[in-house]
Write an enzyme that holds these catalytic residues in place. Structure first.
Site, PDB file in Angstrom:
ATOM      1  N   SER A 140      21.025   2.189  22.593  1.00 31.79           N
ATOM      2  CA  SER A 140      20.889   0.955  21.822  1.00 31.79           C
ATOM      3  C   SER A 140      19.725   0.074  22.274  1.00 31.79           C
ATOM      4  O   SER A 140      19.294  -0.795  21.521  1.00 31.79           O
ATOM      5  CB  SER A 140      22.196   0.173  21.852  1.00 31.79           C
ATOM      6  OG  SER A 140      22.640  -0.002  23.177  1.00 31.79           O
ATOM      7  N   HIS A 145      24.744   3.691  16.438  1.00 28.99           N
ATOM      8  CA  HIS A 145      23.416   3.503  15.840  1.00 28.99           C
ATOM      9  C   HIS A 145      22.915   4.761  15.132  1.00 28.99           C
ATOM     10  O   HIS A 145      21.778   4.782  14.663  1.00 28.99           O
ATOM     11  CB  HIS A 145      22.404   3.086  16.916  1.00 28.99           C
ATOM     12  CG  HIS A 145      22.643   1.722  17.457  1.00 28.99           C
ATOM     13  ND1 HIS A 145      22.256   0.571  16.786  1.00 28.99           N
ATOM     14  CD2 HIS A 145      23.256   1.303  18.588  1.00 28.99           C
ATOM     15  CE1 HIS A 145      22.608  -0.486  17.503  1.00 28.99           C
ATOM     16  NE2 HIS A 145      23.222  -0.071  18.598  1.00 28.99           N
ATOM     17  N   LYS A 170      27.348  -1.729  11.762  1.00 29.19           N
ATOM     18  CA  LYS A 170      25.890  -1.662  11.848  1.00 29.19           C
ATOM     19  C   LYS A 170      25.305  -1.215  10.507  1.00 29.19           C
ATOM     20  O   LYS A 170      25.259  -2.011   9.592  1.00 29.19           O
ATOM     21  CB  LYS A 170      25.505  -0.819  13.047  1.00 29.19           C
ATOM     22  CG  LYS A 170      25.885  -1.629  14.294  1.00 29.19           C
ATOM     23  CD  LYS A 170      25.649  -1.010  15.612  1.00 29.19           C
ATOM     24  CE  LYS A 170      26.005  -2.070  16.649  1.00 29.19           C
ATOM     25  NZ  LYS A 170      26.484  -1.522  17.890  1.00 29.19           N
TER      26      LYS A 170
HETATM   27  C1  LIG Z   1      27.459  -2.065  18.786  1.00 32.49           C
HETATM   28  C2  LIG Z   1      27.916  -0.948  19.614  1.00 32.49           C
HETATM   29  C3  LIG Z   1      29.270  -0.779  19.898  1.00 32.49           C
HETATM   30  C4  LIG Z   1      30.306  -1.800  19.506  1.00 32.49           C
HETATM   31  O1  LIG Z   1      30.558  -1.769  18.140  1.00 32.49           O
HETATM   32  P1  LIG Z   1      31.203  -3.060  17.448  1.00 32.49           P
HETATM   33  O2  LIG Z   1      31.789  -2.523  16.200  1.00 32.49           O
HETATM   34  O3  LIG Z   1      30.099  -4.017  17.228  1.00 32.49           O
HETATM   35  O4  LIG Z   1      32.237  -3.592  18.388  1.00 32.49           O
HETATM   36  C5  LIG Z   1      29.656   0.338  20.604  1.00 32.49           C
HETATM   37  N1  LIG Z   1      28.743   1.242  21.028  1.00 32.49           N
HETATM   38  C6  LIG Z   1      27.423   1.103  20.781  1.00 32.49           C
HETATM   39  C7  LIG Z   1      26.462   2.137  21.258  1.00 32.49           C
HETATM   40  C8  LIG Z   1      26.964  -0.004  20.074  1.00 32.49           C
HETATM   41  O5  LIG Z   1      25.668  -0.174  19.856  1.00 32.49           O
END
Ligand SMILES: *Cc1c(COP(=O)(O)O)cnc(C)c1O
Length: 385
Positions: A182, A210, A241
């Site tokens: 990320s 992602h 996302k």
């Molecule tokens: C954003 C993210 C999460 C958390 O997801 P949410 O639905 O926002 O709680 C978990 N793992 C990764 C790699 C992320 O980028």
């Protein structure tokens, strides 16, 4: 005194420029422009969003949510095991399982909750969790909560991982990795990870937060590499996302899902997602399946941005995805650059150590950016060359 300690610690954070504050958005000025963000009464071009396909403002999501509210009301009222879920939840689970090629799927309230709940549920005492050193905080926390031993391997270093696996021979092992990292935007070597899993009889747990909606025409990291789903692969992903919605899922073999239903504490002891969130996520999934042009536009924009940034001579580390770290100099220079961009109407925050090793701007590009948006970013960046 407790409160004196806090005051002191907060002062330390401020001194070390690590103090975080919340900035909330104003209303969207136009539902047609998800690339814009309103902050303090001013509109910026947003290069900090995970809304990769611009779906958060898409009318299909809002309409689905409104219809679900009319059908089921808003709050779920109870956990899934106490019938807090609805047909909208079940339909979304069937759809996302099919989309991911898995036997079944289970909804979680967020990606953070999914990792915190599923990792301790899958890893027993005596097992070993192998975790990439750049994995997301929710994976780190999920590993910490489990009773298994945690072994951290060097970022994407398969020789290191292989050596560590050999050292733990005979134990039940789970390899856990972000699909797309990320902060750096690079991709985990899933084919090599799969072959290590086969050799060592390990389970592969992929956090595709992602990758879902981004890689493999939207289907995610496994599809990107042409790897079929298998009972020894667990795919976690979020709707928050690229899907522009909220909530998360785990797609896996039937036994694995039954096990999570029976043991994952963040699933059992938490109220189900609102039906409106499930319905909006389902609408987003349908759009990703039907509108190949959205993912194509995302990648076109990604290529244009990367070309421009590299022409200016900036390092983008190992980025392979719409997450593009732009290294502009030392920490002070990076912060100064982010502030200068902001003055010029471009929102792309600086990410600093210790969150990352190398200070950088973390730029995320989306399908919703127009060529002029990317030009504006490049022009502002050019002043820092
Ligand atoms: C954003 C993210 C999460 C958390 O997801 P949410 O639905 O926002 O709680 C978990 N793992 C990764 C790699 C992320 O980028």
């Amino acid at each position: 005194m407790f409160s004196d300690d806090l005051t002191e610690e907060l002062d330390r954070l401020r001194r070390e420029h690590l103090f975080r504050r919340i900035e909330d958005r104003g209303p969207a000025r136009s539902m047609q422009r998800p690339s814009r963000i309103s902050l303090g009464g001013r509109e910026y071009i947003n290069f900090a969003s995970n809304d990769y396909l611009g779906l958060s403002l898409h009318p299909a999501l809002g309409d689905a949510a409104k219809q679900a509210v009319d059908t089921y009301g808003f709050g779920a009222g109870a956990s899934r095991l106490l019938a807090g879920g609805t047909e909208a939840h079940a339909e979304l689970e069937r759809a996302i399982a099919r989309f991911k090629g898995a036997e079944r799927a289970l909804l979680f309230n967020s990606g953070y909750t999914a990792n915190l709940s599923a990792i301790p549920a899958l890893a027993r005492e005596g097992d070993v969790l192998f975790s990439d050193e750049l994995n997301h905080a929710s994976i780190i926390d999920g590993c910490r909560l489990s009773r298994a031993r945690v072994v951290v391997y060097r970022h994407r270093d398969m020789d290191h991982l292989d050596a560590l696996l050999k050292r733990e021979k005979g134990r039940r092992s789970i390899i856990i990795t972000d699909s797309v990292f990320s902060m750096d935007g690079d991709i985990a070597p899933l084919p090599e990870l799969c072959s290590l899993c086969r050799t060592h009889g390990a389970l592969l747990y992929i956090d595709d937060a992602h990758g879902t909606g981004v890689l493999g025409t939207g289907r995610g990291a496994l599809a990107h590499f042409g790897i079929p789903a298998a009972p020894w692969i667990v795919q976690m992903g979020t709707f928050s996302k690229a899907f522009g919605s909220f909530g998360a899922f785990i797609a896996a073999g039937s036994d694995c899902i039954e096990w999570l239903i029976n043991t994952a504490r963040g699933f059992i002891f938490s109220t189900a997602l609102p039906a409106a969130a499930a319905a909006a996520s389902h609408a987003a999934l349908s759009l990703v399946e039907e509108r190949a042009d959205l993912v194509a536009a995302l990648w076109r924009n990604r290529e244009a941005l990367v070309r421009g940034v590299q022409e200016q001579g900036f390092d983008i580390l190992q980025s392979e995805t719409p997450i593009v770290p732009v290294v502009v100099g030392d920490l002070a220079m990076t912060v100064q650059c982010a502030e200068a961009l902001r003055k010029r109407g471009v929102y792309a925050p600086a990410i600093r150590p210790p969150t990352v090793r190398v200070a950088r701007l973390r730029v995320t590009v989306t399908a919703a950016h127009e060529p002029a948006d990317i030009d504006a970013l490049l022009e502002s960046l050019g002043r820092f060359r």
